[in-house]
Design a protein around this motif. Structure first.
Motif, PDB file in Angstrom:
ATOM      1  N   SER A 196      57.492 -35.108 -90.463  1.00 47.38           N
ATOM      2  CA  SER A 196      57.368 -36.554 -90.637  1.00 47.38           C
ATOM      3  C   SER A 196      57.766 -37.003 -92.037  1.00 47.38           C
ATOM      4  CB  SER A 196      55.925 -36.969 -90.359  1.00 47.38           C
ATOM      5  OG  SER A 196      55.068 -36.418 -91.347  1.00 47.38           O
ATOM      6  N   GLU A 197      57.631 -38.300 -92.273  1.00 45.54           N
ATOM      7  CA  GLU A 197      57.922 -38.877 -93.583  1.00 45.54           C
ATOM      8  C   GLU A 197      57.018 -38.300 -94.663  1.00 45.54           C
ATOM      9  OE1 GLU A 197      57.277 -42.969 -92.734  1.00 45.54           O
ATOM     10  OE2 GLU A 197      59.281 -43.322 -91.909  1.00 45.54           O
ATOM     11  N   ASP A 198      55.863 -37.790 -94.268  1.00 48.49           N
ATOM     12  CA  ASP A 198      54.901 -37.262 -95.237  1.00 48.49           C
ATOM     13  C   ASP A 198      55.322 -35.912 -95.814  1.00 48.49           C
ATOM     14  OD1 ASP A 198      53.310 -39.469 -94.720  1.00 48.49           O
ATOM     15  OD2 ASP A 198      52.224 -38.453 -93.104  1.00 48.49           O
ATOM     16  N   VAL A 199      56.277 -35.240 -95.151  1.00 50.55           N
ATOM     17  CA  VAL A 199      56.731 -33.935 -95.623  1.00 50.55           C
ATOM     18  C   VAL A 199      57.854 -34.139 -96.647  1.00 50.55           C
ATOM     19  CG1 VAL A 199      57.719 -31.704 -94.981  1.00 50.55           C
ATOM     20  CG2 VAL A 199      56.159 -32.886 -93.403  1.00 50.55           C
ATOM     21  N   LYS A 200      57.712 -33.538 -97.797  1.00 53.09           N
ATOM     22  CA  LYS A 200      58.722 -33.673 -98.850  1.00 53.09           C
ATOM     23  C   LYS A 200      59.899 -32.755 -98.552  1.00 53.09           C
ATOM     24  CE  LYS A 200      59.303 -33.487-103.880  1.00 53.09           C
ATOM     25  NZ  LYS A 200      58.645 -33.195-105.184  1.00 53.09           N
ATOM     26  N   ALA A 201      61.110 -33.298 -98.673  1.00 49.17           N
ATOM     27  CA  ALA A 201      62.320 -32.515 -98.398  1.00 49.17           C
ATOM     28  C   ALA A 201      62.579 -31.524 -99.525  1.00 49.17           C
ATOM     29  CB  ALA A 201      63.517 -33.443 -98.238  1.00 49.17           C
TER      30      ALA A 201
ATOM     31  N   ILE B 292      61.902 -29.128 -92.837  1.00 52.48           N
ATOM     32  CA  ILE B 292      61.502 -27.903 -92.149  1.00 52.48           C
ATOM     33  C   ILE B 292      61.460 -26.737 -93.140  1.00 52.48           C
ATOM     34  CG2 ILE B 292      62.213 -26.206 -90.404  1.00 52.48           C
ATOM     35  CD1 ILE B 292      63.246 -28.517 -88.709  1.00 52.48           C
ATOM     36  N   LYS B 293      62.420 -26.710 -94.071  1.00 51.34           N
ATOM     37  CA  LYS B 293      62.436 -25.668 -95.098  1.00 51.34           C
ATOM     38  C   LYS B 293      61.165 -25.715 -95.941  1.00 51.34           C
ATOM     39  CE  LYS B 293      64.296 -22.478 -97.810  1.00 51.34           C
ATOM     40  NZ  LYS B 293      64.311 -21.050 -97.411  1.00 51.34           N
TER      41      LYS B 293
ATOM     42  N   LEU C 130      57.741 -28.723 -85.850  1.00 51.05           N
ATOM     43  CA  LEU C 130      57.908 -27.289 -86.085  1.00 51.05           C
ATOM     44  C   LEU C 130      56.753 -26.586 -85.389  1.00 51.05           C
ATOM     45  CD1 LEU C 130      59.354 -24.912 -87.526  1.00 51.05           C
ATOM     46  CD2 LEU C 130      57.820 -25.310 -89.468  1.00 51.05           C
ATOM     47  N   GLY C 131      57.062 -25.731 -84.423  1.00 56.58           N
ATOM     48  CA  GLY C 131      56.010 -24.999 -83.722  1.00 56.58           C
ATOM     49  C   GLY C 131      55.431 -23.913 -84.604  1.00 56.58           C
ATOM     50  N   SER C 132      54.113 -23.751 -84.538  1.00 51.67           N
ATOM     51  CA  SER C 132      53.428 -22.736 -85.346  1.00 51.67           C
ATOM     52  C   SER C 132      52.352 -22.065 -84.498  1.00 51.67           C
ATOM     53  CB  SER C 132      52.780 -23.388 -86.575  1.00 51.67           C
ATOM     54  OG  SER C 132      52.030 -22.443 -87.310  1.00 51.67           O
TER      55      SER C 132
ATOM     56  N   PHE D  14      58.623 -21.724 -84.921  1.00 50.97           N
ATOM     57  CA  PHE D  14      59.723 -21.808 -83.958  1.00 50.97           C
ATOM     58  C   PHE D  14      60.222 -23.237 -83.758  1.00 50.97           C
ATOM     59  CE2 PHE D  14      55.916 -22.503 -81.430  1.00 50.97           C
ATOM     60  CZ  PHE D  14      56.280 -23.487 -80.536  1.00 50.97           C
ATOM     61  N   THR D  15      61.475 -23.326 -83.328  1.00 53.54           N
ATOM     62  CA  THR D  15      62.094 -24.581 -82.886  1.00 53.54           C
ATOM     63  C   THR D  15      62.986 -24.269 -81.686  1.00 53.54           C
ATOM     64  OG1 THR D  15      63.931 -24.232 -84.427  1.00 53.54           O
ATOM     65  CG2 THR D  15      62.145 -25.691 -85.165  1.00 53.54           C
TER      66      THR D  15
END
Length: 655
Positions: free
Chosen positions: A320-325, A67-68, A296-298, A39-40
């Motif tokens: 964050s920056e650690d998540v790849k787009a 987020i995707k 991102l809520g989980s 959720f967001t």
């Protein structure tokens, strides 16, 4: 031999029973229903990642492409994950400038795989026609879209009174899109009813909304009754734009949870709350993950034998920056953003990546504007920008600006070190639309008496602790306040200054030129309500006549409105090019504060009672009246008790 056979038979029987029991237990475990939810809420058009201050550190956060990626990872684990949003998906970045034509935010929620969302107050910022056009544009795109639910729009009362043009436009758009009170969503073997609701404070924060709404709690209660009567729902979730507050008695979604115990889950938007631990009332869980897609809520829920659900896992995943787009998602976002340069910014002479100024100043974070009740440099630079833009416009009429006012609720993000682009400036003040139909609230000219200017300071000092969005940052108005003094009498010194810093005393009956943005002017009534009518500010024109429609007093440049964000952009460009590289540098003046709002923390009794005003007298009188009433009531009770005892004694004596 017979004994051995008997023992063996018993052992085998026990073993068989144990195996059978284990099989039954395994089957029962397999039959237990479970649901995963992402959720967001309050993403506010933040399709792209952005740089901001988080816990004192400059970070790159958010972004739908990231987020995707997180959604894809979760759906690999559980393809039946439910994805919900709590509203205010629009108004916060440059992409909102094509809100009513591209419907980018809603289309991107659909692309990411969101199942259901609801309306927030900022979905109404472009007025009825803007919202209606957005919904129809989203539908005509032919793309997968999330369901939209809201159960407390009061169509009955509006139709009874006769729908106005704006209400008719929205009603038509609701029908086109398919907006409902609730929807049923099937995820694996779990049937979820999702109901949506629009909160009371959200309505207060939507000055251009033409719809009427029913009481949120009563509307949800009635809708849940319909769900229980007509649907075979395993679970009932609510996407709410009501919010949670520190004061539980005013915390709308907590009140909702207590009043409607059949709700299993509430996704709570509006207040931008970031709940590290879910709030629980009875069997209802309330969750929030903060604003702008920074998290991102989980969560996971498991059904009990009684049909209710336990929260078995809950976390806020940093985007964050650690998540790849996700590459394909980013390409869609970039394509949508390209429409902004051609369809909006070209009319202002900008491009979104254009660098306005280079910045080495550490500005306060957005969070501090809600927690720190003092002068902050982010508010200072914005207020100064209003004065600069008005007085340096080629259409300036020579009437100096005495005071510019920026409330914290209109500030949407801070400035970080490095290049400040047009996009950064727009995102810092990304609200609304003007009477001209062009995105962005305009600046407005208004006049207040000196007496009312002093009340402006008192509003900040006394009211903004209860309504942090009303914290004020001013250019030209300086004041000192003591937080320990009586409410509505906290300000102990108030005066005007100009660029040279010279102090000027305020004359109570004199009219002063005030500049602020349209949204602030429209929200003035809500702020005044917090004082229960004791404070009253009436914006006036140059001749002292009350202003009936603030939109008619926008700062104009020919036939164009001067937008608040553009005022800030111009001010950024006006700074000296200190390093002579062809780009302005943010002035070191903003590296410190300048006594615009001084906090006197003294608890000395003389400091607490000096300079009483009329509000002190009113409050003291009210207090004395209450004390007198209490004394009279106590006295009356004592008389009644004495008479009762006397009668009882006489009765006992006669016996």
């Amino acid at each position: 031999m017979i004994l051995r056979k008997s023992i063996l038979s018993v052992v085998l029987t026990i073993a068989m029973l144990m195996l059978l029991a284990q099989a039954v237990t395994v089957k029962a475990a397999d039959d237990t229903k479970q649901i995963d939810v992402l959720f967001t809420h309050d993403t506010h058009s933040h399709l792209d990642s952005f740089s901001t201050i988080v816990n004192g550190e400059q970070k790159e956060v958010g972004g739908f492409a990231k987020i995707k990626t997180l959604i894809n990872e979760k759906k690999k684990e559980d393809p039946d994950t439910l994805i919900l949003d709590g509203g205010d998906f629009s108004m916060g970045t440059l992409i909102q400038t094509v809100y009513d034509t591209e419907a980018a935010e809603l289309r991107m929620l659909g692309y990411l795989g969101y199942d259901v969302t609801t309306f927030g107050n900022h979905e109404f910022d472009y007025r009825s026609q803007g919202l209606a056009n957005m919904l129809k544009a989203a539908k005509s795109s032919g793309e997968t879209l999330p369901e939209i639910v809201v159960c407390n729009v009061d169509w009955d009362s509006m139709e009874k009174a006769g729908l106005n043009d704006g209400q008719k436009q929205i009603q038509s758009a609701f029908e086109t899109y398919g907006v409902k009170d609730y929807v049923m969503v099937q995820k694996g073997d779990v049937k979820i009813a999702v109901v949506g609701v629009f909160g009371k404070d959200a309505l207060e924060c939507a000055p251009t909304c033409e719809l009427s709404f029913k009481d949120p709690v009563e509307a949800v209660k009635k809708t849940v009754e319909e769900i229980k009567k007509n649907e075979e729902a395993d679970m009932i979730a609510c996407v709410s734009h009501g919010g949670t507050w520190e004061d539980e008695s005013k915390s709308e979604d907590e009140l909702l949870a207590k009043a409607v115990p059949d709700l299993d889950l509430i996704i709570s938007g509006h207040t931008h709350s970031e709940l590290q631990k879910a709030i629980r009332h009875g069997n209802t869980y309330i969750v929030s993950c903060g604003e702008y897609g920074r998290n991102l809520g989980s969560l996971s829920m498991t059904q009990n034998s009684d049909g209710r659900w336990n929260l078995s896992a809950y976390e806020l995943i940093p985007v964050s920056e650690d998540v790849k787009a996700d590459k394909a998602t980013q390409e869609r976002i970039d394509a949508l953003m390209d429409t902004v340069d051609t369809n909006y910014l070209a009319d202002f002479g900008y491009t979104r990546k254009e660098v306005l100024a280079q910045n080495d100043v550490e500005f306060n974070s957005l969070e501090e504007m809600g927690t720190e009740h003092k002068e902050l440099n982010l508010g200072d630079i914005m207020a100064d920008a209003y004065v600069y833009a008005v007085e340096n416009s080629e259409y300036y009429d020579g009437d100096p600006v005495d005071v510019a006012v920026v409330p914290s609720g209109t500030v949407r993000d801070t400035y970080t070190k490095g290049d400040i682009t047009v996009e950064d400036v727009y995102n810092s003040f990304s609200l609304g639309i003007g009477k001209d139909g062009v995105a962005g609230y305009p600046l407005i000219n208004a006049y207040l008496t000196g007496k009312e200017l002093k009340l402006v300071a008192e509003v900040d000092a006394s009211i903004s602790d209860f309504m942090t969005t009303a914290r004020l940052y001013c250019s030209g108005l300086n004041f000192t306040y003591n937080p320990h003094r009586m409410i509505l009498n906290k300000v102990t010194d108030c005066y005007l200054t100009r660029a040279d810093g010279e102090r000027t005393e305020i004359e109570d009956d004199k009219l002063y030129h005030v500049v602020t943005d349209l949204y602030t002017g429209q929200m003035l009534g809500s702020v005044m309500k917090m004082s229960y009518g004791l404070l009253s500010l009436e914006p006036k024109d140059k001749d002292g006549n009350p202003i009936e429609n603030l939109e008619d007093h926008a700062v104009m440049e020919g036939d164009k409105e001067l937008k608040a964000w553009d005022a800030i952009a111009r001010y950024m460009q006006s700074f000296d090019d200190a390093d002579e590289d062809g780009i302005a540098n943010v002035s070191e003046y903003y590296a410190t504060t300048h006594d615009r709002k001084v906090v006197d923390d003294s608890k000395n009794i003389l400091d607490l009672v000096k300079k009483p005003n009329k509000f002190t007298a009113i409050i003291v009188c009210i207090g004395l009246i209450i004390i007198i009433i209490i004394v009279l009531v106590v006295s009356l009770i004592r008389k009644i008790v004495r008479k009762s005892r006397k009668k009882k004694n006489i009765h006992n004596t006669n016996r």
